[in-house]
Design a protein around this motif. Structure first.
Motif: not given
Length: 266
Positions: A134-160
């Motif tokens: 149901h959530f976009f982040s389910d694509w990387f944060a659930t079992p058998t993920p579809n993708a990986r979160d690359i957000t932190p790797t492409i900007s030093p200015d990312y927030l959490v």
């Protein structure tokens, strides 16, 4: 989260919108002409380019959806309705668009497309309303993920942002019975989307528009497309002036948005 209108809230498409994949037969529904479209896209945009990077295949496959009408609530399933594996390439919302594109990019025929669609749309390939991503982040944060979160790797200015996904402001749930899911969401603020960030985006990356609401991770999703030196956001727009899949200049589109979450397919 999947939405009745992706531009408003990504809430489930059927809400008024590390185990091996399940091999159980599941109820499925193919909309008219969908099988023909699936086979045409795979023959033209997947098989001839199967040796290319997966992102490039995603770019080719998604181009077949340009101009496809926007329509919410095409999925079947809910708290009191049995889930059905729906394939409707005639009409898409922002989330079903990326479901179909990712599944097609992995496939070699109609049968493998339906199998891959189960794996993309559902956790562990289990066709069930509460197993739907149901959530976009389910694509990387659930079992058998579809993708990986690359957000932190492409900007030093990312927030959490510390989220309690699925929790409305009044404490109730967007998706009844799903529960509340604490999750850290990495995002790049819109004012930090620099030329250096754009340079690291690849065709086929999946982008979510970050939502500041506590119970949601993003409000809209789409696909990065690089062409002629520019970077575009391919998305199923619900805006009245469009109501179809379009390419929007990514930097211009995101200028008034809170920020972006960037995923790269496995």
């Amino acid at each position: 989260m999947r939405a009745k209108a992706c531009a408003v809230l990504l809430v489930s498409a059927s809400l008024a919108a590390c185990a091996a994949p399940s091999t159980e037969k599941s109820p499925s529904h193919l909309a008219p002409m969908t099988a023909e479209k699936v086979n045409r896209i795979i023959r033209a945009d997947v098989i001839p380019y199967s040796g290319q990077a997966h992102g490039e295949v995603i770019g080719r496959v998604s181009s077949a959806f340009l101009g496809t009408p926007y329509k919410a609530d095409t999925l079947i399933g809910g708290p009191d309705t049995p889930e059905v594996l729906v394939a409707d390439l005639n009409n898409v919302d922002c989330f079903t668009l990326i479901d179909y594109v990712e599944a097609l990019a992995r496939s070699h025929d109609e049968k493998s497309f339906l199998h891959n669609l189960k794996d993309v749309r559902y956790i562990d390939g289990k066709v069930d309303y509460l197993s739907r991503r149901h959530f976009f982040s389910d694509w990387f944060a659930t079992p058998t993920p579809n993708a990986r979160d690359i957000t932190p790797t492409i900007s030093p200015d990312y927030l959490v942002s510390e989220k309690r996904l699925n929790r409305k402001a009044d404490g109730s749930e967007y998706i009844q019975g799903l529960g509340i899911h604490p999750r850290k969401i990495n995002f790049i603020p819109a004012n930090a989307i620099t030329s250096q960030v754009l340079d690291q985006l690849k065709t086929g990356d999946y982008v979510g528009v970050y939502s500041p609401l506590d119970g949601l991770d993003v409000s809209h999703v789409g696909i990065v497309i690089r062409k002629d030196g520019d970077v575009f956001f391919r998305n199923a727009s619900s805006l009245a002036a469009k109501r179809k899949v379009v390419d929007s200049p990514l930097l211009e589109y995101m200028r008034t948005k809170p920020g972006i979450v960037v995923l790269r397919a496995q």
